[in-house]
Design an enzyme around this catalytic site. Structure first.
Site, PDB file in Angstrom:
ATOM      1  N   TYR A  52      -6.223   6.773   3.858  1.00  0.00           N
ATOM      2  CA  TYR A  52      -6.415   5.711   2.883  1.00  0.00           C
ATOM      3  C   TYR A  52      -5.717   4.421   3.301  1.00  0.00           C
ATOM      4  CZ  TYR A  52      -5.446   2.502  -0.757  1.00  0.00           C
ATOM      5  OH  TYR A  52      -5.309   1.321  -1.432  1.00  0.00           O
ATOM      6  N   CYS A 105     -18.183  -2.470 -18.636  1.00  0.00           N
ATOM      7  CA  CYS A 105     -18.518  -2.140 -17.252  1.00  0.00           C
ATOM      8  C   CYS A 105     -19.810  -2.792 -16.766  1.00  0.00           C
ATOM      9  CB  CYS A 105     -18.628  -0.629 -17.090  1.00  0.00           C
ATOM     10  SG  CYS A 105     -18.867  -0.142 -15.371  1.00  0.00           S
ATOM     11  N   GLU A 145       0.822  -1.214   0.000  1.00  0.00           N
ATOM     12  CA  GLU A 145       0.000   0.000   0.000  1.00  0.00           C
ATOM     13  C   GLU A 145       0.853   1.260   0.000  1.00  0.00           C
ATOM     14  OE1 GLU A 145      -2.973   0.141  -0.688  1.00  0.00           O
ATOM     15  OE2 GLU A 145      -3.655  -1.894  -0.357  1.00  0.00           O
ATOM     16  N   CYS A 177     -16.502   1.633 -21.045  1.00  0.00           N
ATOM     17  CA  CYS A 177     -17.862   1.447 -20.530  1.00  0.00           C
ATOM     18  C   CYS A 177     -18.536   0.187 -21.086  1.00  0.00           C
ATOM     19  CB  CYS A 177     -18.702   2.682 -20.831  1.00  0.00           C
ATOM     20  SG  CYS A 177     -18.072   4.198 -20.061  1.00  0.00           S
ATOM     21  N   CYS A 224     -13.102   1.769 -15.498  1.00  0.00           N
ATOM     22  CA  CYS A 224     -13.546   3.154 -15.300  1.00  0.00           C
ATOM     23  C   CYS A 224     -12.326   4.050 -15.147  1.00  0.00           C
ATOM     24  CB  CYS A 224     -14.445   3.241 -14.067  1.00  0.00           C
ATOM     25  SG  CYS A 224     -15.369   4.787 -13.926  1.00  0.00           S
ATOM     26  N   ASP A 259      -9.735   5.506  -2.534  1.00  0.00           N
ATOM     27  CA  ASP A 259      -8.541   5.910  -3.273  1.00  0.00           C
ATOM     28  C   ASP A 259      -8.970   6.640  -4.542  1.00  0.00           C
ATOM     29  OD1 ASP A 259      -9.556   3.854  -4.840  1.00  0.00           O
ATOM     30  OD2 ASP A 259      -7.566   3.368  -5.606  1.00  0.00           O
ATOM     31  N   CYS A 296     -24.954   3.238 -13.628  1.00  0.00           N
ATOM     32  CA  CYS A 296     -24.038   4.386 -13.684  1.00  0.00           C
ATOM     33  C   CYS A 296     -24.755   5.636 -14.162  1.00  0.00           C
ATOM     34  CB  CYS A 296     -22.859   4.086 -14.610  1.00  0.00           C
ATOM     35  SG  CYS A 296     -21.670   5.455 -14.751  1.00  0.00           S
TER      36      CYS A 296
END
Length: 327
Positions: free
Chosen positions: A157, A240, A74, A237, A230, A175, A247
């Site tokens: 985060y 997606c 991370e 898309c 995305c 994030d 969306c």
DNA sequence: AAGTCGGGGGC
DNA sequence: GCCCCAGACTT
């Protein structure tokens, strides 16, 4: 994921905007409408299913990876793309598998192994983080966002990410990927706000599933969706799972971003670039003569001096007579 | 809320 | 050339 929410392309209705609601979650205004709850639940299932099919097999996601290894990943991933982190993380974990290993390592080696991941202060903080973990937590990564946030280099985060991905607990992970996915799918905006806003946090909080299992799966899946589908530039898309009504941005015909006045940071000619050049030399040779460093920008000796001074102030370099060396 | 802090790959 | 990337920290 919140088909019922109205797009707000201008962002002007920030204060009036009704946050999306998690399944059965209490909302400030009262009760989530039944159809909204159902729509969001459908989106959660769709995104999690998509991840199971399309998610990457990243090494820090595998079974049995330690909390420390996940914490290291991370920190490395803070502003550094996955593909560049992969080899560094592998080498790092092989070399220093536990906090105590890193705590005892020579700092110069730590900085060398950080290589060109950028923002080398992260490497310094990570070693200090390891030392704090050894000193105050018996060598084990602490549980709980409050304890995690007290560690050097661990912000909102990262504390949430470790809690969710390493400890398997429910946490509000937000994030840059998740911000973008929620900005589009829930708010109908092309891009997130300039800085992480209260409105964004409310949307993220209301979208996070309530159960431990679903929340961790959701965090991972939405993040991956933002990274692979995305995307900031040319979102895919067609691939997606939210394009079929989940969306708001897609449903609105993908309206363009309203005049982005975001300040773009220059690089060429900056102190930041100079610091990078100096650190590259130190990684390669361990030390460098003052005279050699001045040659990095003969036209602007003051810029070189600032680089040396600020690196020394940060603990990334040490003055040693007429030389500068790694700590 | 805005600045600072690296570096590289994609377009 | 410009933009963006699993942010943290200071002012």
């Amino acid at each position: 994921m919140h088909g019922a929410s109205a797009p707000d392309p201008t962002g002007a209705g920030r204060s009036r905007e009704a946050p999306a609601r998690a399944v059965g979650a209490p909302s400030p205004s009262g009760v989530a409408r039944t159809d909204e709850i159902a729509a969001h639940a459908e989106s959660v299932e769709a995104v999690i299913a998509w991840f199971a099919e399309a998610g990457r097999d990243l090494p820090w996601r595998r079974e049995g990876v330690s909390a420390w290894a996940i914490l290291v990943s991370e920190v490395m991933l803070q502003q550094t793309p996955v593909v560049r982190v992969l080899p560094r993380w592998q080498e790092w974990m092989q070399r220093w598998p536990a906090p105590s290993d890193l705590a005892d390592a020579p700092t110069a080696e730590v900085l060398r192994c950080w290589d060109r991941l950028g923002y080398p202060r992260r490497a310094l903080r990570l070693q200090e983080c390891a030392r704090v973990i050894v000193r105050e937590h018996g060598g084990r990564v602490p549980r709980g966002e409050q304890a995690l946030r007290a560690l050097p280099g661990v912000g909102e985060y990262t504390a949430a990410a470790v809690t969710a991905f390493a400890h398997g607990e429910r946490a509000l992970v937000v994030d840059t990927n998740i911000r973008r996915v929620l900005a589009r799918s829930v708010r109908g905006h092309a891009l997130p706000d300039r800085s992480y806003s209260a409105a964004e946090r409310a949307v993220a909080a209301a979208s996070l599933p309530l159960s431990r299992e679903q929340s961790t799966a959701w965090n991972q899946a939405v993040m991956e969706l933002g990274a692979l589908v995305c995307t900031a530039r040319a979102p895919r898309c067609q691939q997606c799972p939210l394009a079929g009504g989940g969306c708001a941005w897609f449903a609105a015909g993908r309206p363009a971003a309203t005049e982005d006045t975001r300040r773009r940071q220059p690089f060429e000619g900056t102190d930041r670039q100079m610091r990078g050049m100096i650190m590259a030399l130190l990684r390669r040779d361990g030390s460098a003569a003052q005279e050699q460093l001045m040659g990095l920008d003969a036209d602007d000796p003051e810029r070189v001096r600032r680089g040396i001074r600020t690196l020394a102030a940060d603990g990334l370099a040490v003055r040693d007579g007429a030389h500068l060396r790694l700590p």
